[in-house]
Design a protein around this motif. Structure first.
Motif, PDB file in Angstrom:
ATOM      1  N   THR A  71       0.796  -1.271   0.103  1.00 64.50           N
ATOM      2  CA  THR A  71       0.069   0.152  -0.040  1.00 64.50           C
ATOM      3  C   THR A  71       1.025   1.374   0.151  1.00 64.50           C
ATOM      4  O   THR A  71       2.007   1.229   0.497  1.00 64.50           O
ATOM      5  N   PHE A  72       0.235   2.273  -0.512  1.00 64.44           N
ATOM      6  CA  PHE A  72       1.231   3.524  -0.366  1.00 64.44           C
ATOM      7  C   PHE A  72       1.319   4.282   0.927  1.00 64.44           C
ATOM      8  O   PHE A  72       2.570   4.593   0.967  1.00 64.44           O
ATOM      9  N   VAL A  73       0.795   3.852   2.050  1.00 64.95           N
ATOM     10  CA  VAL A  73       0.912   4.082   3.311  1.00 64.95           C
ATOM     11  C   VAL A  73       2.089   3.476   3.669  1.00 64.95           C
ATOM     12  O   VAL A  73       3.063   3.943   4.566  1.00 64.95           O
ATOM     13  N   ASP A  74       2.280   2.025   3.337  1.00 64.61           N
ATOM     14  CA  ASP A  74       3.457   1.410   3.748  1.00 64.61           C
ATOM     15  C   ASP A  74       4.883   2.270   3.066  1.00 64.61           C
ATOM     16  O   ASP A  74       5.784   2.300   3.850  1.00 64.61           O
ATOM     17  N   ALA A  75       4.771   2.640   2.115  1.00 67.52           N
ATOM     18  CA  ALA A  75       5.942   3.414   1.206  1.00 67.52           C
ATOM     19  C   ALA A  75       6.153   4.648   2.157  1.00 67.52           C
ATOM     20  O   ALA A  75       7.240   5.094   2.389  1.00 67.52           O
ATOM     21  N   LEU A  76       5.168   5.290   2.578  1.00 70.78           N
ATOM     22  CA  LEU A  76       5.204   6.648   3.427  1.00 70.78           C
ATOM     23  C   LEU A  76       6.091   6.364   4.797  1.00 70.78           C
ATOM     24  O   LEU A  76       6.917   7.466   5.010  1.00 70.78           O
ATOM     25  N   ARG A  77       5.738   5.282   5.377  1.00 68.67           N
ATOM     26  CA  ARG A  77       6.157   5.098   6.645  1.00 68.67           C
ATOM     27  C   ARG A  77       7.640   4.579   6.422  1.00 68.67           C
ATOM     28  O   ARG A  77       8.529   4.788   7.440  1.00 68.67           O
ATOM     29  N   ASP A  78       8.248   4.216   5.464  1.00 67.96           N
ATOM     30  CA  ASP A  78       9.456   3.799   5.223  1.00 67.96           C
ATOM     31  C   ASP A  78      10.349   5.004   4.422  1.00 67.96           C
ATOM     32  O   ASP A  78      11.286   4.765   3.819  1.00 67.96           O
ATOM     33  N   LEU A  79       9.903   6.142   4.356  1.00 70.16           N
ATOM     34  CA  LEU A  79      10.160   7.258   3.523  1.00 70.16           C
ATOM     35  C   LEU A  79      11.475   8.154   4.429  1.00 70.16           C
ATOM     36  O   LEU A  79      12.083   9.059   3.943  1.00 70.16           O
ATOM     37  N   HIS A 121       1.395  22.661   1.463  1.00 73.19           N
ATOM     38  CA  HIS A 121       1.817  23.201   3.086  1.00 73.19           C
ATOM     39  C   HIS A 121       1.808  21.987   3.990  1.00 73.19           C
ATOM     40  O   HIS A 121       1.277  22.068   4.958  1.00 73.19           O
ATOM     41  N   SER A 122       2.623  20.980   3.774  1.00 76.29           N
ATOM     42  CA  SER A 122       2.475  19.701   4.342  1.00 76.29           C
ATOM     43  C   SER A 122       3.899  19.910   5.453  1.00 76.29           C
ATOM     44  O   SER A 122       3.875  19.027   6.474  1.00 76.29           O
ATOM     45  N   LEU A 123       4.531  20.937   5.441  1.00 74.98           N
ATOM     46  CA  LEU A 123       5.783  20.984   6.415  1.00 74.98           C
ATOM     47  C   LEU A 123       5.261  21.331   7.845  1.00 74.98           C
ATOM     48  O   LEU A 123       4.381  22.298   7.677  1.00 74.98           O
ATOM     49  N   ARG A 124       5.726  20.759   8.768  1.00 75.36           N
ATOM     50  CA  ARG A 124       5.289  20.936  10.117  1.00 75.36           C
ATOM     51  C   ARG A 124       6.233  21.718  11.191  1.00 75.36           C
ATOM     52  O   ARG A 124       6.086  22.647  11.736  1.00 75.36           O
ATOM     53  N   SER A 137       7.208  16.585   8.130  1.00 75.97           N
ATOM     54  CA  SER A 137       6.107  17.030   7.430  1.00 75.97           C
ATOM     55  C   SER A 137       5.021  15.743   7.415  1.00 75.97           C
ATOM     56  O   SER A 137       5.438  14.929   8.286  1.00 75.97           O
ATOM     57  N   THR A 138       3.860  16.138   7.351  1.00 75.43           N
ATOM     58  CA  THR A 138       2.639  15.213   7.719  1.00 75.43           C
ATOM     59  C   THR A 138       2.054  14.898   6.207  1.00 75.43           C
ATOM     60  O   THR A 138       1.386  15.850   5.652  1.00 75.43           O
ATOM     61  N   ILE A 139       2.039  13.900   5.735  1.00 77.47           N
ATOM     62  CA  ILE A 139       1.449  13.366   4.372  1.00 77.47           C
ATOM     63  C   ILE A 139       0.400  11.920   4.815  1.00 77.47           C
ATOM     64  O   ILE A 139       1.014  10.984   5.078  1.00 77.47           O
ATOM     65  N   GLN A 140      -0.783  12.489   4.468  1.00 76.97           N
ATOM     66  CA  GLN A 140      -1.641  11.494   4.787  1.00 76.97           C
ATOM     67  C   GLN A 140      -1.809  10.812   6.153  1.00 76.97           C
ATOM     68  O   GLN A 140      -1.938   9.438   6.268  1.00 76.97           O
ATOM     69  N   GLY A 141      -1.671  11.658   6.861  1.00 76.70           N
ATOM     70  CA  GLY A 141      -1.744  11.470   8.439  1.00 76.70           C
ATOM     71  C   GLY A 141      -0.346  10.469   8.787  1.00 76.70           C
ATOM     72  O   GLY A 141      -0.139  10.016   9.963  1.00 76.70           O
ATOM     73  N   GLN A 142       0.797  10.450   7.991  1.00 79.73           N
ATOM     74  CA  GLN A 142       2.037   9.823   8.537  1.00 79.73           C
ATOM     75  C   GLN A 142       2.909  11.031   8.814  1.00 79.73           C
ATOM     76  O   GLN A 142       3.329  11.986   7.735  1.00 79.73           O
ATOM     77  N   ASP A 143       3.722  10.869   9.854  1.00 79.92           N
ATOM     78  CA  ASP A 143       4.787  12.068  10.151  1.00 79.92           C
ATOM     79  C   ASP A 143       6.183  11.321   9.430  1.00 79.92           C
ATOM     80  O   ASP A 143       6.555  10.125   9.914  1.00 79.92           O
ATOM     81  N   ILE A 144       6.608  12.134   8.874  1.00 77.68           N
ATOM     82  CA  ILE A 144       7.878  12.075   8.132  1.00 77.68           C
ATOM     83  C   ILE A 144       8.997  12.760   8.489  1.00 77.68           C
ATOM     84  O   ILE A 144       8.787  13.908   8.602  1.00 77.68           O
ATOM     85  N   LEU A 145      10.082  12.263   9.212  1.00 79.68           N
ATOM     86  CA  LEU A 145      11.102  13.162   9.604  1.00 79.68           C
ATOM     87  C   LEU A 145      12.439  12.679   9.011  1.00 79.68           C
ATOM     88  O   LEU A 145      12.746  11.556   8.641  1.00 79.68           O
ATOM     89  N   TRP A 146      13.281  13.778   8.516  1.00 80.48           N
ATOM     90  CA  TRP A 146      14.403  13.452   7.693  1.00 80.48           C
ATOM     91  C   TRP A 146      15.373  14.494   7.912  1.00 80.48           C
ATOM     92  O   TRP A 146      15.169  15.546   8.482  1.00 80.48           O
TER      93      TRP A 146
END
Length: 628
Positions: A71-79, A121-124, A137-146
Motif C-alpha cells: 500500500t502507499f501508506v507503507d511506502a510513506l512509513r519507510d520514507l 503546505h505539509s511541512l510542520r 512533514s505530515t502526508i496522509q496522516g503519516q509523520d515523516i522526519l528526515w
C-alpha cells in the motif's frame, strides 16, 4: 578465531530467490560481458562497442517496490531513511565512486518532493542541529522526519564503502520516484514536472522546476507553487454547462441534508454564538495529565508568512530559508544575484520588502529614507549596503525557525541583529514534570526557599573566600626566625645579624615596652579564631549565632544574622525532608519486596533528574546574576 565468519541461509530463502527476475538480468549481463571480452580478444573493437551500446541490459526495481510496499501508506512509513540518504548524496561532490548522474538524480527527486510540500503546505516542524537541519512533514496522516546536511564542502573519505551505499541509493531513488508520482497525481499535477536546466545551472534549484496541472481547475493549494503559478494544460469546454451542473448538484446535496442539521446551523447563524476560537485544555489539578493543545487549521498554518516580503542577505543560508518561507505561504522572497537565480527581486532597497534576514553584527549607521526620487548622492550612499531601511524589520535566521515551530509570529526585537537569541529548542522534546524548562522563568521552576538558600550559600562562600584570602596574606607576612640549609637543619644568624642586634640593643627597657604590644596582637588573633570556631559549630548544629567580634564591629553582627537565617532555613528544610522520609519508609513497609525494589529504582532515577535540574537552575541563576 582465525577462521572467517560464515553466513548461513535458509533453504526456503534460496529457493525463493531463484525465481527473482533480477537473476535473469544478472545472467544476461554476464553473458554480454563474455561476448564483449571475446570481441576485444579478436580485435573487433567496433563489434564490442556495438554490443555495449545496443545489447546492454537495464535492471529495474519496480517489481521489488510493489512487493515490499503493498500500500502507499507503507511506502510513506519507510520514507525517512530514503529522504535522509538522498539528501545526503545530493550534497556530495562527484567522485569515481559517486557519479554525477546519481547526484543529479538525487537533487531532482529531492526538489520535486520539496515542491509537493510547498504546494500542499505539509511541512510542520524544523530544527537546526550540528548534524544538519531536521524537517518533519505530515502526508496522509503519516509523520515523516528526515535530515538535510548543511551546505558545506563535503569531504569524501576512503573508509566509507560507497558501493554498498550506492545500492541503497538505487533502491531509494526508485522508491521516491514512485512516491512523487503518486503525490503529484493525487493533487492534480503532471509528473514529472518541467525542469529548466539553464536555471538550475545558475543556482535556481527550486525555481528551476515548474508545476503543471492536468485537466483540473486551479485549487487554492495549487496556487502556492514555488515557481509562481501552476500552468493549466486544459480546462473544461463550457463554463455555462459547468455552472448549471454545479447548481443542480448543490440542490441535490441540500435536499439530502437532515432537517435537524439545517435548523441547528441556521440557529447558530442567527444567535451569532459560533466562533472560530480554538478551545484550550487546562490542567485541572497538580499531577494531572497535560493534553496536547489543539492547533490552528492547516490552511491558516500554511499562510503564516503570506502577507510579507523577505530579503535574504548574502551571509544567510538561502536554500533552507527559501524552503521554509515558501512552505508557509511566502511568495515574495528576494536575495542578491550572487546567491543564484529565481529571486523575486535582486534590489536590496526595494520598498516592498518588509523583512530582511541578516546574520552579521549590526553597523552603527544613521537611517536613510527609501523614496525612489532621491538624488544621485543618496543613491551612491545606499549602494554601500551599510545602512538600514526605514519601515523594514531586521531579524536573524533563527526567527524563521522559531516562528515555524511555534506556529505564530514571534517578537522580532528578540531576534534583532546582534541581540542575544533565545534558546533554539527541539520541537520534538517536550518538557516533563520536575524537569528543567528553559522557556520558563526561574521563579516558576524553583522549589520552596531555593532562591533564598542559594543567596545565603553564595554569601557564606564569599565570606569563606575572604577569610581564606586574609589567612593567606597573614601567613605570607610572617618572616621565619631561622634559616634552613639544604639538609633541613636550623642555622642561627651569622655575625652580621649579631652585629645588627647589638647595634639595636638599647637595654632591657625597650624589650619590656614592646612586649605588651605583641601580647595584645596574640590575644586579638586568638579571639578572632575562637569566634570563627564558635560560628562554625553553631552553623553545624543549626543554631543561631549573633555574636560580634571583640572590637564590636557591625560586620560581625551582620554576618552572624545571615548565618542564623541560613541555619533556620536549613533546619526547616531538614525537618521537612526528615518527615517526608519517615512517611515514605512507612509506605514502603506495606509493599512487597518486588515492588519495593522497583520503587527504589524509580526514586533513584527521579533523584538524578532532580539533581540535574537543580544544577541547570543554579547555572542559569549565576548567568542572570552576571548579566544583571
Amino acid at each position: 578465531t582465525s577462521t572467517p565468519s560464515t553466513t548461513f541461509y535458509y533453504t526456503k530463502d534460496i529457493q525463493y530467490l531463484l525465481h527473482e527476475p533480477i537473476l535473469n538480468k544478472f545472467r544476461d549481463h554476464k553473458a554480454l560481458a563474455k561476448k564483449i571480452a571475446r570481441s576485444l580478444g579478436r580485435g573487433e573493437v567496433g563489434d564490442a562497442a556495438r554490443l555495449e551500446k545496443t545489447a546492454k541490459t537495464r535492471i529495474t526495481l519496480d517489481h521489488i517496490i510493489k512487493q515490499r510496499y503493498p500500500t502507499f501508506v507503507d511506502a510513506l512509513r519507510d520514507l525517512d531513511d530514503a529522504l535522509s540518504l538522498l539528501f545526503l548524496f545530493a550534497n556530495l561532490p562527484s567522485t569515481s565512486t559517486v557519479p554525477p548522474k546519481t547526484i543529479a538524480l538525487c537533487q531532482r527527486l529531492c526538489l520535486e518532493f520539496e515542491h509537493y510540500l510547498i504546494t500542499t503546505h505539509s511541512l510542520r516542524k524544523s530544527f537546526i542541529s550540528i548534524k544538519g537541519i531536521y524537517y518533519q512533514s505530515t502526508i496522509q496522516g503519516q509523520d515523516i522526519l528526515w535530515l538535510v546536511p548543511h551546505k558545506f564542502v563535503q569531504r569524501v573519505t576512503g573508509d566509507v564503502d560507497f558501493r554498498i551505499m550506492g545500492t541503497f541509493v538505487e533502491f531509494y531513488t526508485t522508491l521516491l520516484g514512485f512516491v512523487n508520482y503518486r503525490l503529484y497525481t493525487s493533487i492534480g499535477l503532471v509528473y514529472p514536472p518541467r525542469f529548466n536546466a539553464k536555471s538550475d545551472e545558475r543556482g535556481g534549484e527550486l525555481s528551476a522546476i515548474t508545476l503543471d496541472g492536468i485537466n483540473v481547475t486551479r485549487t487554492a493549494d495549487a496556487t502556492h507553487a514555488t515557481s509562481g503559478d501552476i500552468v493549466q494544460n486544459e480546462t473544461w469546454g463550457n463554463d455555462d454547462v459547468n455552472s448549471d451542473f454545479q447548481k443542480q448538484a448543490d440542490q441535490i446535496v441540500e435536499s439530502l441534508k437532515p432537517a435537524e442539521e439545517t435548523q441547528s446551523a441556521d440557529q447558530f447563524m442567527e444567535d451569532g454564538t459560533a466562533t472560530d476560537a480554538i478551545d484550550k485544555f487546562e490542567v485541572q489539578g497538580e499531577g494531572a495529565d497535560v493534553l496536547d493543545q489543539p492547533r490552528i487549521s492547516d490552511a491558516e498554518t500554511g499562510q503564516l508568512f503570506a502577507p510579507y516580503s523577505f530579503f535574504l542577505s548574502r551571509e544567510t543560508p538561502r536554500q533552507p530559508l527559501e524552503f521554509l518561507l515558501r512552505s508557509f505561504g511566502c511568495k515574495r522572497i528576494s536575495w542578491d544575484e550572487v546567491l543564484g537565480d529565481g529571486a523575486f527581486t535582486n534590489d536590496e532597497y526595494d520598498p516592498s520588502i518588509t523583512h530582511q534576514v541578516v546574520d552579521r553584527p549590526p553597523i552603527a549607521q544613521p537611517d536613510r529614507a527609501t523614496e525612489p526620487d532621491q538624488n544621485q548622492e543618496n543613491e551612491v550612499s545606499r549602494s554601500t549596503g551599510r545602512g538600514r531601511m526605514l519601515g523594514r524589520v531586521y531579524i536573524q535566521p533563527q526567527w524563521v525557525w522559531d516562528c515555524v515551530n511555534q506556529v505564530k509570529l514571534l517578537r522580532p526585537d528578540q531576534y534583532a541583529p546582534g541581540a542575544t537569541l533565545p534558546p533554539h529548542l527541539s520541537p520534538w522534546v517536550k518538557p516533563t514534570k520536575a524537569a528543567y524548562d528553559p522557556t520558563l522563568s526561574l521563579a516558576e521552576q524553583e522549589e520552596e526557599n531555593e532562591a533564598e538558600q542559594a543567596v545565603l550559600d553564595e554569601e557564606e562562600q564569599e565570606e569563606l573566600d575572604q577569610l581564606a584570602a586574609a589567612t593567606a596574606d597573614g601567613e605570607a607576612q610572617v618572616e621565619p626566625e631561622y634559616d634552613i640549609d639544604d639538609h633541613g637543619m636550623d642555622i642561627a644568624g651569622g655575625d652580621s645579624e649579631a652585629s645588627s642586634v647589638a647595634d639595636e640593643f638599647d637595654g632591657f627597657a625597650s624589650d619590656d615596652a614592646e612586649a605588651p604590644a605583641d601580647a595584645n596582637e596574640d590575644e586579638e588573633a586568638g579571639d578572632t579564631h575562637s569566634q570563627h570556631q564558635k560560628e562554625l559549630e553553631a552553623e553545624a548544629a543549626g543554631l543561631p549565632f549573633t555574636g560580634t567580634a571583640a572590637n564590636g564591629t557591625a560586620n560581625g553582627s551582620w554576618a552572624g544574622n545571615a548565618r542564623s537565617k541560613g541555619g533556620e532555613l536549613r533546619k526547616k528544610a531538614a525537618k521537612k525532608r526528615k518527615e517526608e522520609e519517615e512517611e515514605l519508609e512507612r509506605r514502603k513497609m506495606m509493599m512487597s519486596k518486588k515492588k519495593r525494589k522497583l520503587f527504589e529504582k524509580m526514586a533513584y532515577s527521579n533523584q538524578q533528574k532532580d539533581d540535574e535540574a537543580a544544577k541547570l537552575r543554579s547555572k542559569r541563576r549565576k548567568l542572570e546574576k552576571v548579566k544583571g
